[in-house]
Design an enzyme around this catalytic site. Structure first.
Site, PDB file in Angstrom:
ATOM      1  N   CYS A   7       0.821  -1.213   0.000  1.00 41.81           N
ATOM      2  CA  CYS A   7       0.000   0.000   0.000  1.00 41.81           C
ATOM      3  C   CYS A   7       0.858   1.268   0.000  1.00 41.81           C
ATOM      4  O   CYS A   7       1.403   1.625  -1.031  1.00 41.81           O
ATOM      5  CB  CYS A   7      -0.991  -0.047   1.160  1.00 41.81           C
ATOM      6  SG  CYS A   7      -2.431   0.984   0.844  1.00 41.81           S
ATOM      7  N   HIS A  59      -3.625  -4.920   0.258  1.00 40.44           N
ATOM      8  CA  HIS A  59      -3.003  -5.538   1.444  1.00 40.44           C
ATOM      9  C   HIS A  59      -3.095  -7.059   1.361  1.00 40.44           C
ATOM     10  O   HIS A  59      -4.020  -7.652   1.918  1.00 40.44           O
ATOM     11  CB  HIS A  59      -3.704  -5.047   2.713  1.00 40.44           C
ATOM     12  CG  HIS A  59      -3.469  -3.608   2.994  1.00 40.44           C
ATOM     13  ND1 HIS A  59      -2.405  -3.157   3.732  1.00 40.44           N
ATOM     14  CD2 HIS A  59      -4.153  -2.504   2.603  1.00 40.44           C
ATOM     15  CE1 HIS A  59      -2.432  -1.837   3.803  1.00 40.44           C
ATOM     16  NE2 HIS A  59      -3.488  -1.417   3.124  1.00 40.44           N
ATOM     17  N   GLU A  87      -1.490  -9.204   2.899  1.00 39.34           N
ATOM     18  CA  GLU A  87      -1.332  -9.830   4.226  1.00 39.34           C
ATOM     19  C   GLU A  87      -2.676 -10.201   4.849  1.00 39.34           C
ATOM     20  O   GLU A  87      -2.762 -11.114   5.662  1.00 39.34           O
ATOM     21  CB  GLU A  87      -0.538  -8.910   5.165  1.00 39.34           C
ATOM     22  CG  GLU A  87      -1.221  -7.618   5.629  1.00 39.34           C
ATOM     23  CD  GLU A  87      -1.053  -6.426   4.684  1.00 39.34           C
ATOM     24  OE1 GLU A  87      -0.710  -6.654   3.502  1.00 39.34           O
ATOM     25  OE2 GLU A  87      -1.268  -5.282   5.111  1.00 39.34           O
TER      26      GLU A  87
HETATM   27  N1  GLN Z   1      -1.799   6.584   3.114  1.00 46.52           N
HETATM   28  C1  GLN Z   1      -1.948   5.910   1.884  1.00 46.52           C
HETATM   29  C2  GLN Z   1      -3.317   6.141   1.253  1.00 46.52           C
HETATM   30  O1  GLN Z   1      -4.245   6.502   1.916  1.00 46.52           O
HETATM   31  C3  GLN Z   1      -1.700   4.415   2.040  1.00 46.52           C
HETATM   32  C4  GLN Z   1      -2.683   3.749   2.933  1.00 46.52           C
HETATM   33  C5  GLN Z   1      -2.189   2.426   3.460  1.00 46.52           C
HETATM   34  O2  GLN Z   1      -0.992   2.140   3.458  1.00 46.52           O
HETATM   35  N2  GLN Z   1      -3.095   1.602   3.960  1.00 46.52           N
HETATM   36  O3  GLN Z   1      -3.464   5.961   0.069  1.00 46.52           O
END
Ligand code: GLN
Length: 553
Positions: free
Chosen positions: A388, A517, A519
């Site tokens: 992410c 994600h 994970e």
């Molecule tokens: N802060 C980033 C976004 O909002 C990544 C979010 C995250 O890593 N879950 O796009």
């Protein structure tokens, strides 16, 4: 007919109620029942999404896009099935529904009271979760500790359910028995008091799980039996374990499954092989010796004087699953990205890891440190997996140091910059402008199509996947051609090709970043393909002479 088990905590928090709940579920599943688990968090927050992970641990995202407590992740991993948003209840959620119902005249002019209307809404939610999952048994974990003001209405709901159908509801208390250093003896008094406190809510536990450093002895079981009004065979040892996978096996030794089947007057069903598979995994974990060293460059570690790794629990578990599947013992190190911001040369230490992960995150703290780390990993051909924010930062690093866009950044950090290679998603703008932050990110499962002849394709072995998301920002397509020309591969996109979901760098041992994600979907007996490939690359990196990446250094 559905049966209900409530798990409550006594004496103190953090004694492993979530793992105990998931382990009871595992045990009963092995006896042929269809299980689902519900988590109740007594806080006012409607969901866990607006909290800093150091406050409450990881935010676990469900398939249907709910931002929940990390225990939902434990349930998914133990039961190897998806748990939906119906199974997550907070005080905020319950009150919101009751107040909305009142505003919509759903109570036919009645005075709407805290009792019974709040407990009735709680009961409705628990029953709905059971129905939706077609569960024989619903296990509901009530967060917090008995005696806390916050969970009283949840206990009240549970008591009302027991009153309605006494044979269909059972209570399990997970309590803690300290062995004070100076005394050297296991003490039962705090547990006796906790049971009395629960009694004062009109609830008698049917089972007492005795969490302690050691196995509770017969003498103390007898004592608790008398003082807590429970037969001795319902007082179950739950000693500290090296691996959470042993908890269900320990419960089995104490015949906890038989006890619950008796209490709930369940029909005995044929045992399946679920627990045997669990046992095999637990034995394997104990046997693997050969190590693979993985670093996690994150920032949600510190709380006061303590280090909390709960913020990244699914990442840690996913590393473990993939390592065990490849007969390796993962050694995971925490690296605070702030360090690499203060002292950029310190990134050289990353060469001691076989592979490094930059996980998700928010805001600007520690970000330049993460970017420094990613640069080092790219240039030194060390396996890298960016999750992410980790992917977004890998793109920024590539844009700055390979494509020469020196001020490349993300709108999250510097909205006024000229080169926003990561920018706000279109549908997010209005939400941000109206401070409408709760539950409004791009959340839950979305499809992604994968490009052939990429490492990502090699990992998944298919060209369409579905993964869970939680983000507000996305890659800015204005930079697509330029970065591609410089060697960045867009290995995964949304089916309409508009959103970048996966990037990779060829000619590198492993350099993959994903907007989602992975994970969250890794399970102990079913590790995630991207983690499998990352660990595989890390293992081979361990045995090969370290060489510089062939390009982009
Ligand atoms: N802060 C980033 C976004 O909002 C990544 C979010 C995250 O890593 N879950 O796009």
């Amino acid at each position: 007919m559905t049966k209900y088990i409530f798990v409550v905590g006594g004496v103190m928090s953090s004694v492993g109620k979530g793992i105990a709940t998931a382990s009871i579920a595992k045990l009963l599943e092995s006896r042929g029942y269809n299980l689902t688990c519900v988590k109740i968090d007594p806080y006012i927050n409607v969901d866990a999404g607006t909290m800093n992970p150091t406050e409450h641990g990881e935010v676990f995202v469900t398939e249907d896009g709910d931002e929940t407590d990390q225990d939902i992740g434990n349930y998914e991993r133990f039961l190897n099935k998806d748990i939906l948003s119906t199974n997550y209840i907070t005080t905020g959620r319950v009150y919101k529904t009751v107040i909305d119902n009142e505003r919509n005249l759903k109570y036919n002019g009645k005075c709407v009271e805290v009792v019974p209307h709040i407990p009735l809404e709680i009961i409705r939610r628990i029953k709905t979760a059971g129905k939706k999952a077609k569960a024989d048994i619903v296990i509901t974990e009530i967060g917090g500790t008995v005696g806390e003001y916050q969970n009283i209405l949840f206990l009240e709901a549970a008591r009302m359910m027991k009153l309605e159908k006494p044979d269909d509801v059972a209570f399990v208390m997970v309590s803690y028995l300290p062995i004070p250093n100076k005394v050297g003896e296991m003490k039962t008094k705090p547990t006796q008091s906790a049971v009395r406190t629960l009694n004062s809510s009109g609830i008698q536990p049917d089972i007492l799980l005795c969490r302690s450093e050691k196995v509770i002895d017969e003498k103390r079981k007898e004592k608790l039996s008398i003082f807590c009004n429970l037969s001795k065979n319902k007082i179950i040892a739950a000693p500290d374990v090296d691996s959470i996978y042993d908890v269900a096996l320990n419960f089995k030794k104490e015949n906890l499954d038989d006890r619950i089947i008796e209490i709930l007057k369940l029909k005995k069903r044929k045992e399946n092989d679920q627990l045997e598979k669990w046992r095999e995994l637990s034995e394997k974990i104990k046997k693997v010796k050969d190590e693979v060293k993985i670093g996690i460059v994150g920032k949600y570690f510190e709380t006061g004087d303590y280090v909390l790794t709960d913020s990244y629990i699914s990442v840690i578990e996913a590393i473990k699953h993939a390592s065990w599947a490849q007969n390796k013992k993962p050694i995971i190190s925490w690296i605070s990205s702030d360090e690499y911001e203060k002292n950029p040369d310190k990134v050289n230490e990353l060469s001691k890891y076989d592979g490094v992960i930059v996980p998700g995150g928010f805001g600007s703290r520690g970000i330049e440190g993460k970017i420094n780390a990613i640069k080092y990993l790219r240039e030194n051909n060390i396996p890298f997996l960016g999750l992410c924010y980790g992917m977004q930062l890998a793109i920024i690093e590539f844009a700055r140091n390979v494509a020469g866009i020196k001020d490349a950044t993300t709108e999250e950090i510097d909205p006024n910059s000229k080169n926003l290679v990561i920018h706000t998603m279109k549908e997010q703008r209005e939400k941000i402008n109206n401070s409408n932050y709760g539950g409004t990110m791009r959340l839950g499962a979305y499809p992604c199509k994968i490009k052939k002849d990429t490492k990502t394709y090699e990992a998944y072995c298919k060209d369409e996947i579905s993964e869970r998301h939680r983000h507000r920002y996305e890659f800015n397509n204005d930079y697509r051609k330029l970065l591609e020309k410089n060697g960045l591969v867009f290995a995964g996109t949304s089916p309409d090709n508009k959103l970048i979901e996966i990037i990779e760098i060829p000619n590198h041992k492993f350099f993959i970043g994903c907007q989602f994600h992975p994970e969250l979907k890794s399970r102990p007996l079913n590790p995630h393909p991207l983690f499998m490939s990352f660990i595989k690359a890390s293992i081979s990196n361990k045995y090969k002479v370290k060489e510089k990446a062939k390009i982009h250094s």
